[in-house]
Design a protein around this motif. Structure first.
Motif, PDB file in Angstrom:
ATOM      1  N   ASN A 160       0.116  -1.580   0.069  1.00 42.43           N
ATOM      2  CA  ASN A 160      -0.154   0.666  -0.242  1.00 42.43           C
ATOM      3  C   ASN A 160       0.756   1.271   0.068  1.00 42.43           C
ATOM      4  O   ASN A 160       0.158   2.276  -0.628  1.00 42.43           O
ATOM      5  N   ILE A 161       1.734   1.612   0.669  1.00 41.10           N
ATOM      6  CA  ILE A 161       2.626   2.298   1.029  1.00 41.10           C
ATOM      7  C   ILE A 161       3.126   2.330  -0.203  1.00 41.10           C
ATOM      8  O   ILE A 161       3.384   3.580  -0.873  1.00 41.10           O
ATOM      9  N   ARG A 162       4.069   1.517  -1.265  1.00 42.16           N
ATOM     10  CA  ARG A 162       3.945   2.059  -2.630  1.00 42.16           C
ATOM     11  C   ARG A 162       3.248   2.448  -3.300  1.00 42.16           C
ATOM     12  O   ARG A 162       3.681   3.487  -4.571  1.00 42.16           O
ATOM     13  N   ASN A 163       2.324   1.688  -3.449  1.00 43.55           N
ATOM     14  CA  ASN A 163       1.117   2.614  -5.018  1.00 43.55           C
ATOM     15  C   ASN A 163       1.485   4.077  -4.215  1.00 43.55           C
ATOM     16  O   ASN A 163      -0.099   4.668  -5.597  1.00 43.55           O
ATOM     17  N   THR A 164       1.204   4.281  -2.993  1.00 42.39           N
ATOM     18  CA  THR A 164       1.173   6.110  -3.370  1.00 42.39           C
ATOM     19  C   THR A 164       2.055   6.531  -3.854  1.00 42.39           C
ATOM     20  O   THR A 164       2.001   7.843  -4.014  1.00 42.39           O
ATOM     21  N   GLY A 165       2.886   5.965  -4.492  1.00 46.13           N
ATOM     22  CA  GLY A 165       4.011   6.860  -4.740  1.00 46.13           C
ATOM     23  C   GLY A 165       4.718   8.028  -3.447  1.00 46.13           C
ATOM     24  O   GLY A 165       5.758   8.450  -4.173  1.00 46.13           O
ATOM     25  N   ALA A 166       4.689   7.875  -2.398  1.00 43.84           N
ATOM     26  CA  ALA A 166       4.853   9.154  -1.402  1.00 43.84           C
ATOM     27  C   ALA A 166       6.975   8.187  -1.461  1.00 43.84           C
ATOM     28  O   ALA A 166       7.073   7.161  -1.602  1.00 43.84           O
ATOM     29  N   LYS A 167       7.921   9.319  -1.394  1.00 50.21           N
ATOM     30  CA  LYS A 167       8.776   8.909  -0.696  1.00 50.21           C
ATOM     31  C   LYS A 167       9.448   9.234   0.728  1.00 50.21           C
ATOM     32  O   LYS A 167      10.342   8.972   1.115  1.00 50.21           O
ATOM     33  N   VAL A 168       8.205   9.474   1.328  1.00 46.63           N
ATOM     34  CA  VAL A 168       8.182   9.425   2.739  1.00 46.63           C
ATOM     35  C   VAL A 168       6.968   9.798   3.336  1.00 46.63           C
ATOM     36  O   VAL A 168       6.126   9.583   3.261  1.00 46.63           O
ATOM     37  N   VAL A 169       7.072   8.627   4.460  1.00 44.41           N
ATOM     38  CA  VAL A 169       6.120   8.149   5.256  1.00 44.41           C
ATOM     39  C   VAL A 169       5.864   8.575   7.274  1.00 44.41           C
ATOM     40  O   VAL A 169       7.341   8.316   7.037  1.00 44.41           O
ATOM     41  N   LEU A 170       5.102   9.407   7.224  1.00 43.74           N
ATOM     42  CA  LEU A 170       5.408   9.912   8.602  1.00 43.74           C
ATOM     43  C   LEU A 170       4.278   8.123   9.604  1.00 43.74           C
ATOM     44  O   LEU A 170       3.348   8.415   9.506  1.00 43.74           O
ATOM     45  N   THR A 171       4.710   8.419  10.886  1.00 47.58           N
ATOM     46  CA  THR A 171       3.905   7.806  11.491  1.00 47.58           C
ATOM     47  C   THR A 171       4.394   7.378  13.026  1.00 47.58           C
ATOM     48  O   THR A 171       6.029   8.215  12.965  1.00 47.58           O
ATOM     49  N   GLY A 172       3.797   7.566  13.736  1.00 47.12           N
ATOM     50  CA  GLY A 172       4.143   8.595  14.978  1.00 47.12           C
ATOM     51  C   GLY A 172       4.390   7.577  16.682  1.00 47.12           C
ATOM     52  O   GLY A 172       3.621   7.596  17.831  1.00 47.12           O
TER      53      GLY A 172
END
Length: 440
Positions: free
Chosen positions: A395-407
């Motif tokens: 799912n993260i790959r599918n976003t195309g995002a270069k940064v994933v934030l989590t707390g």
């Protein structure tokens, strides 16, 4: 096997019969449960486990290896609590059941000994945690780690051990409790009186996030009290069947913090914040600490919850003057289970993130689906956790995002491991680290 008399403890966490019947006949939790999704077995669902817990509590069913397996198979992500229309507190039930499982001897004694030794004697002790963290730091920094990995030595002990070893986070060069003063003041006007819990693993493994938290709080006008006599929050112990020890840690924190004057107790770790907010419930039967626990818990705020509710994100207007690095533009967000499900903090982090000028935010599909970290679940049940992680990384790959934030530190370590294992080009950051980076 005869039922242990301690099973009466389960009756204290079971809801009344009407709610139980609604729960058992409802099933809205099924679609949200990672273990039910994996097996499609009723006993591996929240509803199925509640039925088992009720049967054991009422002595209609004997404690068994199957019961123990199901209680430990559960991730305790508490997604079922978010889905439950009746508001059933499933997490409290499964954690109470784990206590019973350990007390009844259904968990191998050696396993219980190792787990409790690690959690009680190392994690809960600041001295010994720092001592062993320094040993791990030497292992990581001197080349021993690379040598051990290249030789394949760890496979001699367990075929999964080489992968589990990669889950260990990098130890910080300096621990945050040596860098944070007991009282930190903002450069200008004091707008908020806050306290800060620096935690156990956050202190040694994620020291930079603690420092980022302090610096950002100072920038927005916070006076920060960080008691040096604070303790581990106790969440890892409670989630792993050692509730009484966890409650002793809770009492230590209540004593350490409430002797100071503050309005908010800031947490940057979802698991710690969730457990500290639950002190009020866990100690409601303690005549000495019930009222103090209620006051303590009422002040606990996740840092992103604090920013959003106090509209502190409005202070980021000056970021329009900054040239944001291209890789920081494309961002997504993963909901840590104990932030979104236990603390019900979901919109607040997104509100803060989206308020930053220049950010290109993409919502993550199944953002609140567990990544498989779940405290020490990814260590003790590596194969099961890997299935959840693979789903998360897809799912993260599918976003195309270069940064994933989590707390949450556990999620950060798990997703970093997943990025390497499943070749996903993404950087994992705590939201407060990004905020400090962009504030300059």
């Amino acid at each position: 096997m005869k039922i242990s008399p301690e099973t009466s403890q389960l009756l204290k966490v079971l809801p009344d019969d009407d709610i139980l019947q609604q729960c058992i006949h409802c099933g809205m939790c099924l679609a949200t449960c990672p273990t039910y999704d994996l097996t499609k077995l009723e006993r591996s669902s929240p509803r199925g486990r509640i039925r088992m817990i009720r049967s054991v509590a009422r002595k209609e069913m004997e404690l068994s290896e199957l019961f123990a397996e199901e209680m430990n198979f559960c991730l305790d992500c508490q997604a079922c609590e978010t889905a439950c229309p009746a508001g059933v507190k499933y997490g409290r039930m499964v954690e109470a059941a784990r206590v019973i499982v350990d007390e009844a001897g259904l968990t191998p004694k050696f396993q219980v000994f190792i787990k409790r030794f690690a959690l009680r004697k190392i994690i809960a002790s600041r001295f010994w945690l720092k001592f062993f963290s320094r040993l791990l730091w030497l292992y990581q920094k001197t080349g021993i780690q690379k040598l051990v990995r290249s030789t394949g030595l760890l496979k001699l002990f367990s075929k999964n051990l080489p992968e589990i070893e990669k889950l260990s986070p990098q130890v910080a060069n300096q621990f945050s409790d040596t860098k944070i003063k007991e009282i930190e003041l903002p450069n200008g006007e004091i707008k908020f009186n806050t306290a800060f819990h620096f935690g156990c693993l956050m202190n040694t493994m994620f020291s930079d996030i603690n420092i980022d938290t302090i610096e950002v709080l100072k920038k927005v006008g916070c006076k920060i009290i960080t008691p040096k006599d604070q303790a581990c929050c106790g969440s890892l112990m409670a989630h792993n069947g050692d509730m009484e020890f966890a409650l002793n840690l809770a009492r230590k924190n209540i004593d350490a913090f409430l002797k100071h004057n503050y309005d908010y107790l800031i947490s940057n770790s979802a698991g710690c914040g969730a457990f500290m907010k639950d002190y009020a419930h866990l100690l409601e039967g303690d005549s000495e600490y019930a009222d103090k626990a209620k006051l303590f818990s009422s002040k606990v705020k996740d840092i992103m919850e604090f920013f959003a509710e106090e509209k502190i994100h409005l202070k980021f207007n000056d970021l329009t003057k900054l040239k944001i690095e291209p890789e920081l533009e494309r961002i997504t967000y993963h909901d840590a289970c104990h932030l979104v499900h236990a603390q019900k903090v979901s919109s607040q982090p997104r509100e803060v993130i989206k308020s930053i000028p220049g950010i290109k935010y993409t919502e993550l599909e199944e953002a609140s689906w567990c990544c498989g970290s779940a405290g020490i679940y990814n260590v003790v049940r590596y194969k099961d956790s890997l299935i959840q992680l693979q789903r998360k990384m897809k799912n993260i790959r599918n976003t195309g995002a270069k940064v994933v934030l989590t707390g949450n530190p556990g999620c950060m370590g798990q997703i970093k491991y997943g990025a390497e294992k499943f070749d996903v080009d993404v950087e994992v950051l705590h939201p407060v680290t990004l905020i400090r980076k962009l504030l300059g």
